[in-house]
Design an enzyme around this catalytic site. Structure first.
Site, PDB file in Angstrom:
ATOM      1  N   LYS A  22       0.838  -1.213   0.000  1.00  0.00           N
ATOM      2  CA  LYS A  22       0.000   0.000   0.000  1.00  0.00           C
ATOM      3  C   LYS A  22       0.867   1.254   0.000  1.00  0.00           C
ATOM      4  CE  LYS A  22      -1.861   1.683   4.007  1.00  0.00           C
ATOM      5  NZ  LYS A  22      -1.592   3.102   4.283  1.00  0.00           N
ATOM      6  N   ASN A  23       1.819   1.304   0.925  1.00  0.00           N
ATOM      7  CA  ASN A  23       2.543   2.563   1.099  1.00  0.00           C
ATOM      8  C   ASN A  23       3.545   2.852  -0.021  1.00  0.00           C
ATOM      9  OD1 ASN A  23       0.980   3.134   3.271  1.00  0.00           O
ATOM     10  ND2 ASN A  23       2.470   2.455   4.816  1.00  0.00           N
ATOM     11  N   ARG A  91      -4.582   9.758   3.396  1.00  0.00           N
ATOM     12  CA  ARG A  91      -3.352  10.448   3.774  1.00  0.00           C
ATOM     13  C   ARG A  91      -2.509  10.780   2.530  1.00  0.00           C
ATOM     14  NH1 ARG A  91      -1.559  13.503   7.703  1.00  0.00           N
ATOM     15  NH2 ARG A  91       0.680  13.463   7.819  1.00  0.00           N
ATOM     16  N   CYS A 115      -5.900   7.771   8.572  1.00  0.00           N
ATOM     17  CA  CYS A 115      -6.312   7.251   9.879  1.00  0.00           C
ATOM     18  C   CYS A 115      -5.984   8.253  10.982  1.00  0.00           C
ATOM     19  CB  CYS A 115      -5.607   5.920  10.150  1.00  0.00           C
ATOM     20  SG  CYS A 115      -6.204   4.585   9.092  1.00  0.00           S
ATOM     21  N   ARG A 120      -0.354  14.147  13.185  1.00  0.00           N
ATOM     22  CA  ARG A 120       0.192  13.973  11.838  1.00  0.00           C
ATOM     23  C   ARG A 120       0.349  15.287  11.073  1.00  0.00           C
ATOM     24  NH1 ARG A 120      -2.459   8.674   9.115  1.00  0.00           N
ATOM     25  NH2 ARG A 120      -0.354   8.371   8.372  1.00  0.00           N
ATOM     26  N   ILE A 122       2.140  18.343   8.770  1.00  0.00           N
ATOM     27  CA  ILE A 122       2.893  18.239   7.509  1.00  0.00           C
ATOM     28  C   ILE A 122       3.983  19.308   7.428  1.00  0.00           C
ATOM     29  CG2 ILE A 122       1.053  17.068   6.222  1.00  0.00           C
ATOM     30  CD1 ILE A 122       0.388  19.812   4.927  1.00  0.00           C
ATOM     31  N   ASP A 123       4.419  19.792   8.619  1.00  0.00           N
ATOM     32  CA  ASP A 123       5.403  20.881   8.647  1.00  0.00           C
ATOM     33  C   ASP A 123       6.708  20.514   7.938  1.00  0.00           C
ATOM     34  OD1 ASP A 123       5.413  19.061  10.897  1.00  0.00           O
ATOM     35  OD2 ASP A 123       7.069  20.220  11.720  1.00  0.00           O
ATOM     36  N   ASP A 303       3.323   0.251  12.139  1.00  0.00           N
ATOM     37  CA  ASP A 303       2.138  -0.320  11.478  1.00  0.00           C
ATOM     38  C   ASP A 303       1.873  -1.767  11.899  1.00  0.00           C
ATOM     39  OD1 ASP A 303       1.963   2.104  10.205  1.00  0.00           O
ATOM     40  OD2 ASP A 303       2.813   1.408   8.314  1.00  0.00           O
ATOM     41  N   ILE A 325       6.020   6.517  17.417  1.00  0.00           N
ATOM     42  CA  ILE A 325       5.773   7.272  16.179  1.00  0.00           C
ATOM     43  C   ILE A 325       4.468   8.082  16.256  1.00  0.00           C
ATOM     44  CG2 ILE A 325       5.612   7.138  13.640  1.00  0.00           C
ATOM     45  CD1 ILE A 325       8.305   6.093  14.656  1.00  0.00           C
ATOM     46  N   ARG A 395      -8.879  -0.180   3.309  1.00  0.00           N
ATOM     47  CA  ARG A 395      -7.897   0.782   2.796  1.00  0.00           C
ATOM     48  C   ARG A 395      -6.564   0.119   2.474  1.00  0.00           C
ATOM     49  NH1 ARG A 395      -7.950   6.079   6.767  1.00  0.00           N
ATOM     50  NH2 ARG A 395      -9.647   7.035   5.679  1.00  0.00           N
TER      51      ARG A 395
HETATM   52  N1  EPU Z   1       5.581  14.096  11.273  1.00  0.00           N
HETATM   53  C1  EPU Z   1       5.677  15.431  11.632  1.00  0.00           C
HETATM   54  N2  EPU Z   1       5.732  16.358  10.640  1.00  0.00           N
HETATM   55  C2  EPU Z   1       5.706  16.025   9.321  1.00  0.00           C
HETATM   56  C3  EPU Z   1       5.629  14.670   8.950  1.00  0.00           C
HETATM   57  C4  EPU Z   1       5.562  13.727   9.961  1.00  0.00           C
HETATM   58  O1  EPU Z   1       5.691  15.760  12.814  1.00  0.00           O
HETATM   59  O2  EPU Z   1       5.763  16.936   8.469  1.00  0.00           O
HETATM   60  C5  EPU Z   1       5.476  13.070  12.332  1.00  0.00           C
HETATM   61  C6  EPU Z   1       4.101  12.397  12.264  1.00  0.00           C
HETATM   62  O3  EPU Z   1       3.145  13.139  12.973  1.00  0.00           O
HETATM   63  C7  EPU Z   1       4.369  11.051  12.889  1.00  0.00           C
HETATM   64  C8  EPU Z   1       5.811  10.758  12.436  1.00  0.00           C
HETATM   65  O4  EPU Z   1       6.380  12.020  12.080  1.00  0.00           O
HETATM   66  O5  EPU Z   1       4.322  11.169  14.274  1.00  0.00           O
HETATM   67  C9  EPU Z   1       5.907   9.792  11.285  1.00  0.00           C
HETATM   68  O6  EPU Z   1       5.322  10.328  10.143  1.00  0.00           O
HETATM   69  P1  EPU Z   1       5.736   9.946   8.652  1.00  0.00           P
HETATM   70  O7  EPU Z   1       5.705  11.199   7.855  1.00  0.00           O
HETATM   71  O8  EPU Z   1       6.964   9.120   8.637  1.00  0.00           O
HETATM   72  O9  EPU Z   1       4.514   9.024   8.246  1.00  0.00           O
HETATM   73  P2  EPU Z   1       3.487   9.236   7.081  1.00  0.00           P
HETATM   74  O10 EPU Z   1       4.191   9.538   5.809  1.00  0.00           O
HETATM   75  O11 EPU Z   1       2.371  10.112   7.496  1.00  0.00           O
HETATM   76  C10 EPU Z   1       3.649   6.726   6.330  1.00  0.00           C
HETATM   77  C11 EPU Z   1       2.636   5.653   6.131  1.00  0.00           C
HETATM   78  C12 EPU Z   1       2.084   5.219   7.480  1.00  0.00           C
HETATM   79  C13 EPU Z   1       3.227   4.745   8.349  1.00  0.00           C
HETATM   80  C14 EPU Z   1       4.324   5.812   8.447  1.00  0.00           C
HETATM   81  C15 EPU Z   1       5.542   5.351   9.200  1.00  0.00           C
HETATM   82  C16 EPU Z   1       1.712   6.254   4.001  1.00  0.00           C
HETATM   83  C17 EPU Z   1       0.573   6.791   3.230  1.00  0.00           C
HETATM   84  N3  EPU Z   1       1.560   6.170   5.304  1.00  0.00           N
HETATM   85  O12 EPU Z   1       2.913   7.775   6.973  1.00  0.00           O
HETATM   86  O13 EPU Z   1       1.214   4.142   7.218  1.00  0.00           O
HETATM   87  O14 EPU Z   1       2.754   4.481   9.639  1.00  0.00           O
HETATM   88  O15 EPU Z   1       4.711   6.231   7.130  1.00  0.00           O
HETATM   89  O16 EPU Z   1       6.087   4.238   8.600  1.00  0.00           O
HETATM   90  O17 EPU Z   1       2.731   5.868   3.436  1.00  0.00           O
HETATM   91  C18 EPU Z   1      -0.433   2.587   7.748  1.00  0.00           C
HETATM   92  O18 EPU Z   1      -0.118   1.993   6.700  1.00  0.00           O
HETATM   93  O19 EPU Z   1      -1.210   2.087   8.609  1.00  0.00           O
HETATM   94  C19 EPU Z   1       0.133   3.902   8.003  1.00  0.00           C
HETATM   95  C20 EPU Z   1      -0.343   4.714   8.932  1.00  0.00           C
END
Ligand code: EPU
Length: 416
Positions: A22-23, A91, A115, A120, A122-123, A303, A325, A395
Site C-alpha cells: 500500500k505505502n 493520507r 487514519c 500527523r 505536515i510541517d 504499522d 511514532i 484501505r
Molecule cells: N511528522 C511530523 N511532521 C511532518 C511529517 C511527519 O511531525 O511533516 C510526524 C508524524 O506526525 C508522525 C511521524 O512524524 O508522528 C511519522 O510520520 P511519517 O511522515 O513518517 O509518516 P506518514 O508519511 O504520514 C507513512 C505511512 C504510514 C506509516 C508511516 C511510518 C503512508 C501513506 N503512510 O505515513 O502508514 O505508519 O509512514 O512508517 O505511506 C499505515 O499503513 O497504517 C500507516 C499509517
C-alpha cells in the site's frame, strides 16, 4: 456500513500470497504525473488506490487497469485545485503536493485525510518545499504551494518522515541543480519510488540510505515499475499463522524487509520457518512475553504494533510495547480487553498481561491497523466476533476476506 463477521478458533492452513505494498503504491501513483505515461505492476486491490485513481481522473489523467497492472497516462492533465473532499479521502492525497509542484510549479489542496492515529502535521513537507524555493499560503486547512522556479537545496529533516521524503524527492527531481535530503526515511517503499523515478530519467543517488542526492532534470519520460511486496500485510498474516496456523505459508514476500518482526517472533519461541520469499508459521504454544519499541525502518514498524498486540495476548508473562511514532495508536486496546485481554495503557506504553482467553464480541475499528489487530484477535477467539467500520481495513488489505477464507477462516464481509 461495512462489517466483518468471523467465527474464530479455526486452523489456518495453506498459502496466502502477499500483494503489492500500500505505502509504495500510494506514492508511485501520484509520481506518475511527473511524466506522460507510467506503468505500475503488482498494484494492490485496496480502497486507497481507488481513491488516488479518482483524483487522477479528476485531474484529467487516463487510467487503464488490467488485473494488477495500472497504466497512467497523464499527458493531458490540468492543474486543478484538489478539493477538500478528495484531499480528505486518504493520507497519501498529499503526494499530489510534491507531484503537482514538480509538474506545474503550483499545487493547491487541503490538509490530507487518513487514519486518526495522531496529529500527523505536515510541517516537514512544507519546510522541504520552501527550501526548494516554493512559497506557501495557508488558510485554515487549505494550502497553496507555488514556486517561480524550484532550485536544488540542502534539506535536513528533523525527523525521517516517510511522507516528507517522498514529497521532497518528487519536487527535487524536477528542480534546477542538486538537492540533498539528509536524515531521509529509508523505508523500502521509498526505494521503490527511487527506482521508478530513476527509471523515468531522474538522477538520484543514495537509495536505501538516509542521504539522498537528487540532481534535477527538466523532463522525465515514461517509466515502468513493480510495487514491492507489502511487508505490513505479510507481517499481519504471519502473526495470524503464529496465532492459528498449521504451516500457514505467507508467500510472495520479502523476509528481509521484516527482520525486526521475525527476530521478535524467534525470541518469543514462535514456530516460524523463513524461506527465500516466504515464511511458514504455525500456532505456537508457550510463547514468551517480550518488550518492543516501535521505530523508523529498519526498527520495528509502528504499522505492526497493533497486530503484534493481539499475538502478545497469547504470550506467558507481561509484555510491553512502547509506541514512539504516533500519539494515538492504542484504540484497539479497549476492544481487545472487551474480548478478554488484560492490557493496560500508560502514556506511550502498553502492558499486555498474558495469556488470556479471547471470546467473540461486537467491536469497532477505529483505524486500519486497529482493524487488522481485531481481525487477528477474532480469528483466535472462541465464538463469533462482529467487527464494525471495516472500511478502514479495506484501505490497506486487498482481498482480505478471500485470502483468509482460502486458508480455512470462517469470515464474511457484510454491508449493513
Ligand atoms: N511528522 C511530523 N511532521 C511532518 C511529517 C511527519 O511531525 O511533516 C510526524 C508524524 O506526525 C508522525 C511521524 O512524524 O508522528 C511519522 O510520520 P511519517 O511522515 O513518517 O509518516 P506518514 O508519511 O504520514 C507513512 C505511512 C504510514 C506509516 C508511516 C511510518 C503512508 C501513506 N503512510 O505515513 O502508514 O505508519 O509512514 O512508517 O505511506 C499505515 O499503513 O497504517 C500507516 C499509517
Amino acid at each position: 456500513m461495512k462489517q466483518i463477521r468471523i467465527l474464530g478458533n479455526k486452523i489456518l492452513k495453506g498459502e496466502i500470497k502477499i500483494s503489492g505494498a500500500k505505502n509504495s503504491a500510494v506514492a508511485l501513483i501520484p509520481a506518475a504525473i511527473l511524466s506522460d505515461e507510467v506503468v505500475i505492476e503488482n498494484v494492490p486491490n485496496i480502497s486507497d488506490v481507488n481513491a488516488l485513481d479518482d483524483i487522477l481522473n479528476y485531474l484529467g489523467a487516463e487510467i487503464y487497469k488490467e488485473n494488477d497492472k495500472l497504466t497512467i497516462n497523464a499527458k493531458k492533465i490540468s492543474n486543478k485545485p484538489i478539493t477538500e473532499e478528495y484531499s480528505n479521502m486518504l493520507r497519501a492525497s498529499y503526494y499530489f503536493m510534491g507531484a503537482l509542484l514538480a509538474r506545474f510549479k503550483k499545487a493547491e489542496m487541503y490538509f490530507p485525510g487518513g487514519c486518526k492515529i495522531g496529529a500527523r502535521p505536515i510541517d516537514i513537507h512544507l519546510m522541504g518545499f520552501e527550501k526548494l524555493g516554493a512559497e506557501i499560503k495557508n488558510d485554515g486547512d487549505k494550502y497553496i504551494i507555488e514556486a517561480k522556479k524550484l532550485i536544488g537545496a540542502e534539506i535536513e529533516l528533523p525527523f525521517p518522515s516517510v511522507g516528507a521524503t517522498v514529497n521532497i524527492l518528487m519536487a527535487a527531481s524536477k528542480a534546477e541543480g542538486t538537492t540533498t535530503i539528509k536524515n531521509a526515511a529509508r523505508e523500502p517503499e521509498i526505494g521503490n519510488l527511487v527506482d521508478l523515478l530513476i527509471n523515468m530519467g531522474a538522477k538520484i543517488e543514495g537509495k536505501d540510505t538516509n542521504t539522498l542526492t537528487i540532481t534535477g532534470v527538466s523532463k522525465l519520460t515514461g517509466g515502468v515499475t513493480k510495487v514491492i511486496p507489502d511487508r505490513i500485510e505479510a507481517g499481519t498474516y504471519i502473526l495470524a499463522g503464529v496465532m492459528n496456523g498449521d504451516k500457514l505459508k505467507v508467500s510472495n514476500m520479502e523476509p528481509k524487509h521484516l527482520d525486526s518482526l521475525l527476530n521478535i517472533l524467534k525470541q518469543m519461541d514462535a514456530d516460524i520457518i523463513i524461506e527465500e520469499n516466504s515464511v511458514i508459521a504455525s500456532k505456537s504454544d508457550n510463547l514468551k512475553a517480550i518488550d518492543v519499541t516501535t521505530a523508523v525502518y529498519p526498527g520495528f514498524p509502528t504499522d505492526l504494533q497493533q497486530p503484534l498486540t493481539s499475538l502478545l495476548i497469547m504470550a506467558h508473562g507481561n509484555s510491553h510495547i512502547k509506541e514512539t511514532i504516533y500519539e494515538n495508536r492504542f484504540q484497539n486496546v479497549k476492544y481487545l480487553n472487551e474480548m478478554g485481554a488484560n492490557i493496560e495503557i500508560n502514556g506511550d506504553t502498553i502492558t499486555i498481561k498474558g495469556p488470556s482467553k479471547l471470546i467473540g464480541k461486537v467491536v469497532t475499528t477505529s483505524d486500519l491497523r486497529a482493524g487488522a489487530a481485531l481481525i487477528l484477535a477474532a480469528l483466535h477467539a472462541e465464538g463469533e466476533t462482529t467487527i464494525k467500520e471495516v472500511k478502514y481495513v479495506l484501505r490497506g488489505y486487498g482481498n482480505i476476506v478471500k485470502k483468509l477464507t482460502n486458508v480455512g477462516a470462517q469470515i464474511c464481509l457484510e454491508d449493513v
